[in-house]
Design an enzyme around this catalytic site. Sequence first.
Site, PDB file in Angstrom:
ATOM      1  N   GLY A   1      60.861 -74.296  31.583  1.00 44.74           N
ATOM      2  CA  GLY A   1      61.831 -75.510  32.192  1.00 44.74           C
ATOM      3  C   GLY A   1      61.105 -76.826  31.310  1.00 44.74           C
ATOM      4  O   GLY A   1      60.829 -77.011  30.400  1.00 44.74           O
ATOM      5  N   SER A   2      61.137 -77.830  32.302  1.00 44.48           N
ATOM      6  CA  SER A   2      60.876 -79.177  31.887  1.00 44.48           C
ATOM      7  C   SER A   2      59.593 -79.428  31.271  1.00 44.48           C
ATOM      8  O   SER A   2      59.321 -80.461  30.784  1.00 44.48           O
ATOM      9  CB  SER A   2      61.136 -80.205  32.847  1.00 44.48           C
TER      10      SER A   2
END
Length: 593
Positions: free
Chosen positions: A315-316
């Site tokens: 993810g981020s």
Amino acid sequence: MTRAMLKSAAGSSRVAAAKGVQFSASPVLALKLPAWRSRLVLFSLFAAFAALAGRALWLQGISTDFLQKQGESRYTRTLELPATRGKITDRNGQVLASSIPVKAIWAIPEDVLKAPADKLRELAKLLGMSERELRVKLDSDRSFVYLKRQVEQETANKIIKLGITGIDTRKEYKRYYPQGEVMAHMVGFTNVEDNGQEGMELAAQKNLAGAVGSRRVIKDRLGHIVEDIEAIHEPRDGKDLALSIDSKIQYIAFMQLKEAVEKHNAKAGGVVVLDVKTGEVLALANMPTYNPNNRSVLTGAQLRNRVLTDTFEPGSTLKPFTIALALEEKLVTPNSTIQTAPGRMTIGTATIGDAHQHGVLTISQVIEKSSNIGTAKLALQMQPHEMWDMFTTVGFGQQPRFGFPGAVAGRVRPYKSWRPIEQATMSYGHGISVSLIQLARSYMIFARNGDLIPLSFQKVSDTPIGQRIVSEKTARDMRAMLEMVTGPGGTAPKAQVPGYRTAGKTGTAHKLVGGHYANKYVGSFVGFAPASDPRIIIAVMIDEPTGKYHYGGDVAAPVFAAVAANALRAMNVTPDSSVTNIIIPEDGVRESL
């Protein structure tokens, strides 16, 4: 000669005798046999006796090896002299694994089965088995059988006191792990033969095990040693192993992870702490875990070293690498602006979006607010092979060389097959898989001055040589951006530590189930402290939190803060911030999924 001929000869003899003719004149005795037949029989008998005499002379006078070996096989034995397995200690000398002397109980079944029934029942009880199980073991081999391995000395003494003929013991060693479940996935364990099966017990098997010795003895038929003949090989004890782990930091990391997994009712979790200066692994813990001293109910889920063997979409937490590449390529500066409104973006037939509309953001704010749109727009300005080079150079999709069993490579697909939408989503950590330890190591380029160093699970004394990935300026700019993430306006204010400046990045990603994204999440946080001169990197992963929160800033960042606060103090790291009272927003900024 036939029966008729014999009768005829007998009749002729009687007739001859009746007529006064001598017996030697019988026509039967006048029959001549070939002379060679008697000579052949005589020669055969002579040859047989000569062969027997020659064989006896050969065995007893010239070559005595055969008879000697046959005799020795009946009364001499070569006994194995076990070597003591080396101790495993943490970096400060605290024992994490040691060998304690125990006994192996063995038997000559045909002798043991002659014992009274009451003694056999008592023997079975001491061995922790039923009488039926004991008899099955004894029936499995009539000459020799192990009844039980690694029996405590006290129990072995009680068994010997029973006085059962044919029962004896053999010295061996059993591994003991003082830290139990806290160190389980780092240290691992050995089997009944004292061979490493998991963790560093397996990784360092060759050095820890040493080499067994042996000696020759004379035994009677009951297996009792009558006389020592000679020592053939002296045992060589294994070498001690000093790990990079710090027991204090390990305990802190384990307890904080356990508390978070229970609090958020998560399926599993992992945490790893790295030394920025040396690349040493200071702590590594997983949930669920197990007690290596009692593995009777061990399951696969407990055994999995998720920090190294499980992969997930980061993810981020991957956004900083895309931003760092854009800075390196001089496409932007930290203060460059990018339009993220209206918070959604269509690429081909797919649409991506941000959790909140942000409008115009600086590149620093793209990291602070964790904007998917801002990151994707930057990624599409670059060539796929440039992003692929960045990802693989920091270790994603590459087989780790940590010297630890089970470490996986993760997955980064070849850039030639990337479509624009895939390039965009990979820029913010979707469509790529990594392990937690890979993710932690990759942040070395930000915590250090743009270089990457190898990881070590053993204590090191020499300063490692780094590999340049990004420039020092890019590394400094990224540290400043990542520090904004833990501020009041970022996605991880819960990662703040009183007295220390922290920096890092949150990550929240849907899980792939059956090839489709499900309503299940992995929340993560990777950060370092102190931000002014980083000493430690901490990566936290919470798998499938099912409580009120599932974002990395809520479930993983607090673990980072608690571990960092205690670890920095344990390492006597000087505080770099005068702020001691931290105000954390109740509902901070969320990173975009």
